[in-house]
Each structure stands twice: as structure tokens, then as C-alpha cells.
Design a protein around this motif. Structure first.
Motif, PDB file in Angstrom:
ATOM      1  N   LEU A  67       0.844  -1.200   0.000  1.00  0.00           N
ATOM      2  CA  LEU A  67       0.000   0.000   0.000  1.00  0.00           C
ATOM      3  C   LEU A  67       0.877   1.247   0.000  1.00  0.00           C
ATOM      4  O   LEU A  67       1.827   1.350   0.774  1.00  0.00           O
ATOM      5  N   GLY A  68       0.571   2.175  -0.884  1.00  0.00           N
ATOM      6  CA  GLY A  68       1.316   3.418  -0.950  1.00  0.00           C
ATOM      7  C   GLY A  68       2.660   3.328  -1.653  1.00  0.00           C
ATOM      8  O   GLY A  68       3.433   4.276  -1.626  1.00  0.00           O
ATOM      9  N   THR A  69       2.947   2.182  -2.270  1.00  0.00           N
ATOM     10  CA  THR A  69       4.206   2.036  -3.010  1.00  0.00           C
ATOM     11  C   THR A  69       3.902   1.969  -4.507  1.00  0.00           C
ATOM     12  O   THR A  69       2.734   1.989  -4.921  1.00  0.00           O
ATOM     13  N   GLU A  70       4.963   1.864  -5.310  1.00  0.00           N
ATOM     14  CA  GLU A  70       4.777   1.749  -6.766  1.00  0.00           C
ATOM     15  C   GLU A  70       4.098   0.430  -7.147  1.00  0.00           C
ATOM     16  O   GLU A  70       3.648   0.263  -8.271  1.00  0.00           O
ATOM     17  N   LEU A  71       4.009  -0.507  -6.202  1.00  0.00           N
ATOM     18  CA  LEU A  71       3.331  -1.782  -6.463  1.00  0.00           C
ATOM     19  C   LEU A  71       1.907  -1.829  -5.912  1.00  0.00           C
ATOM     20  O   LEU A  71       1.297  -2.888  -5.872  1.00  0.00           O
ATOM     21  N   SER A  72       1.376  -0.686  -5.512  1.00  0.00           N
ATOM     22  CA  SER A  72       0.036  -0.688  -4.916  1.00  0.00           C
ATOM     23  C   SER A  72      -1.045  -1.178  -5.881  1.00  0.00           C
ATOM     24  O   SER A  72      -2.114  -1.607  -5.443  1.00  0.00           O
ATOM     25  N   HIS A  73      -0.763  -1.183  -7.178  1.00  0.00           N
ATOM     26  CA  HIS A  73      -1.740  -1.690  -8.148  1.00  0.00           C
ATOM     27  C   HIS A  73      -2.038  -3.187  -7.946  1.00  0.00           C
ATOM     28  O   HIS A  73      -3.100  -3.659  -8.341  1.00  0.00           O
ATOM     29  N   ILE A  74      -1.133  -3.923  -7.309  1.00  0.00           N
ATOM     30  CA  ILE A  74      -1.382  -5.356  -7.117  1.00  0.00           C
ATOM     31  C   ILE A  74      -2.429  -5.620  -6.037  1.00  0.00           C
ATOM     32  O   ILE A  74      -2.879  -6.753  -5.890  1.00  0.00           O
ATOM     33  N   THR A  75      -2.840  -4.579  -5.306  1.00  0.00           N
ATOM     34  CA  THR A  75      -3.876  -4.788  -4.287  1.00  0.00           C
ATOM     35  C   THR A  75      -5.186  -5.255  -4.921  1.00  0.00           C
ATOM     36  O   THR A  75      -5.936  -5.984  -4.282  1.00  0.00           O
ATOM     37  N   LYS A  76      -5.445  -4.876  -6.157  1.00  0.00           N
ATOM     38  CA  LYS A  76      -6.665  -5.341  -6.848  1.00  0.00           C
ATOM     39  C   LYS A  76      -6.626  -6.861  -7.025  1.00  0.00           C
ATOM     40  O   LYS A  76      -7.629  -7.540  -6.809  1.00  0.00           O
ATOM     41  N   THR A  77      -5.477  -7.373  -7.409  1.00  0.00           N
ATOM     42  CA  THR A  77      -5.324  -8.826  -7.562  1.00  0.00           C
ATOM     43  C   THR A  77      -5.433  -9.508  -6.204  1.00  0.00           C
ATOM     44  O   THR A  77      -6.114 -10.529  -6.062  1.00  0.00           O
ATOM     45  N   ILE A  78      -4.764  -8.953  -5.209  1.00  0.00           N
ATOM     46  CA  ILE A  78      -4.811  -9.514  -3.854  1.00  0.00           C
ATOM     47  C   ILE A  78      -6.247  -9.542  -3.344  1.00  0.00           C
ATOM     48  O   ILE A  78      -6.699 -10.571  -2.814  1.00  0.00           O
ATOM     49  N   ASP A  79      -6.971  -8.449  -3.525  1.00  0.00           N
ATOM     50  CA  ASP A  79      -8.361  -8.364  -3.048  1.00  0.00           C
ATOM     51  C   ASP A  79      -9.260  -9.392  -3.727  1.00  0.00           C
ATOM     52  O   ASP A  79     -10.227  -9.872  -3.141  1.00  0.00           O
ATOM     53  N   ARG A  80      -8.936  -9.737  -4.954  1.00  0.00           N
ATOM     54  CA  ARG A  80      -9.722 -10.743  -5.681  1.00  0.00           C
ATOM     55  C   ARG A  80      -9.358 -12.158  -5.250  1.00  0.00           C
ATOM     56  O   ARG A  80     -10.211 -13.050  -5.200  1.00  0.00           O
ATOM     57  N   LEU A  81      -8.098 -12.389  -4.914  1.00  0.00           N
ATOM     58  CA  LEU A  81      -7.648 -13.734  -4.559  1.00  0.00           C
ATOM     59  C   LEU A  81      -7.956 -14.124  -3.111  1.00  0.00           C
ATOM     60  O   LEU A  81      -8.193 -15.298  -2.825  1.00  0.00           O
ATOM     61  N   MET A  82      -7.948 -13.163  -2.204  1.00  0.00           N
ATOM     62  CA  MET A  82      -8.162 -13.490  -0.792  1.00  0.00           C
ATOM     63  C   MET A  82      -9.476 -14.233  -0.537  1.00  0.00           C
ATOM     64  O   MET A  82      -9.463 -15.272   0.128  1.00  0.00           O
ATOM     65  N   PRO A  83     -10.612 -13.760  -1.060  1.00  0.00           N
ATOM     66  CA  PRO A  83     -11.860 -14.509  -0.814  1.00  0.00           C
ATOM     67  C   PRO A  83     -11.851 -15.911  -1.413  1.00  0.00           C
ATOM     68  O   PRO A  83     -12.421 -16.840  -0.839  1.00  0.00           O
ATOM     69  N   PHE A  84     -11.207 -16.082  -2.551  1.00  0.00           N
ATOM     70  CA  PHE A  84     -11.124 -17.394  -3.187  1.00  0.00           C
ATOM     71  C   PHE A  84     -10.410 -18.385  -2.272  1.00  0.00           C
ATOM     72  O   PHE A  84     -10.915 -19.480  -2.006  1.00  0.00           O
TER      73      PHE A  84
END
Length: 100
Positions: A67-84
Motif C-alpha cells: 500500500l502506498g508504493t509503486e506496487l500498490s496496483h497489485i492490491t486489486k489482484t490480492i483483493d480478488r484472490l483473498m476470498p477465493f
């Protein structure tokens, strides 16, 4: 490479453009299960419910880290994978994987 995952009637995937999810994980001792998953991407692994639970917790930690880094875009993928993975654990389902 697309990486498809299934359990019960649930499906999730990690698309080629989402593989940056593994950039902060690669060889970090903080993420042993995600490193295992990265190493097994081409081997069509099976993920036990217990490992799915560990993956959920590692994804939570990874989300906090990026969060808040240049990789913060991966949070969308993380948010999709966590419930699975969480559902796989709570339903005691093994996750079956297939890669291109």
C-alpha cells in the motif's frame, strides 16, 4: 501465462499481467507459501485447505506492505484472490491449479 485455480464451483486466475504480484514475494522469507506457489506455477499444483489459509494471511501481509508504493496496483489482484483462498479453507476444499 495464465494460472487458473479451481475448487468446488469457484474459479480464480492470475493473468500474465498480474504476475507482478510475485515481485515483492520472490525469495522473501515473509511469504513462504506465496514463494512456493510461484515456484510451482508451471507444475499445476494442488493446494490444501490449510495452505490456502496460510496464503490468505500472507496476502493480507503483502497488501499492507505494498500500500502506498509503486506496487500498490497489485492490491486489486490480492483483493480478488483473498476470498477465493479463504473460501477454499472454510469449505475444506483442495484448490486444483492449471497453467498455460
Amino acid at each position: 501465462m495464465a494460472f487458473d485455480m479451481y475448487h468446488g464451483s469457484e474459479k480464480a486466475c492470475i493473468e500474465t499481467h498480474e504476475e507482478s504480484l510475485f515481485v515483492p514475494v520472490n525469495e522473501s522469507s515473509k511469504y513462504p507459501c506465496l514463494n512456493w506457489l510461484l515456484a510451482e506455477l508451471y507444475s499445476s499444483p494442488r493446494i490444501s485447505p490449510e495452505k490456502s489459509n496460510k496464503i490468505v494471511h500472507e496476502l493480507i501481509a503483502l497488501r499492507e506492505e505494498v500500500l502506498g508504493t509503486e506496487l500498490s496496483h497489485i492490491t486489486k489482484t490480492i483483493d480478488r484472490l483473498m476470498p477465493f483462498f479463504s473460501k477454499a479453507y472454510t469449505l475444506s476444499n483442495e484448490v486444483k491449479c492449471a497453467s498455460d
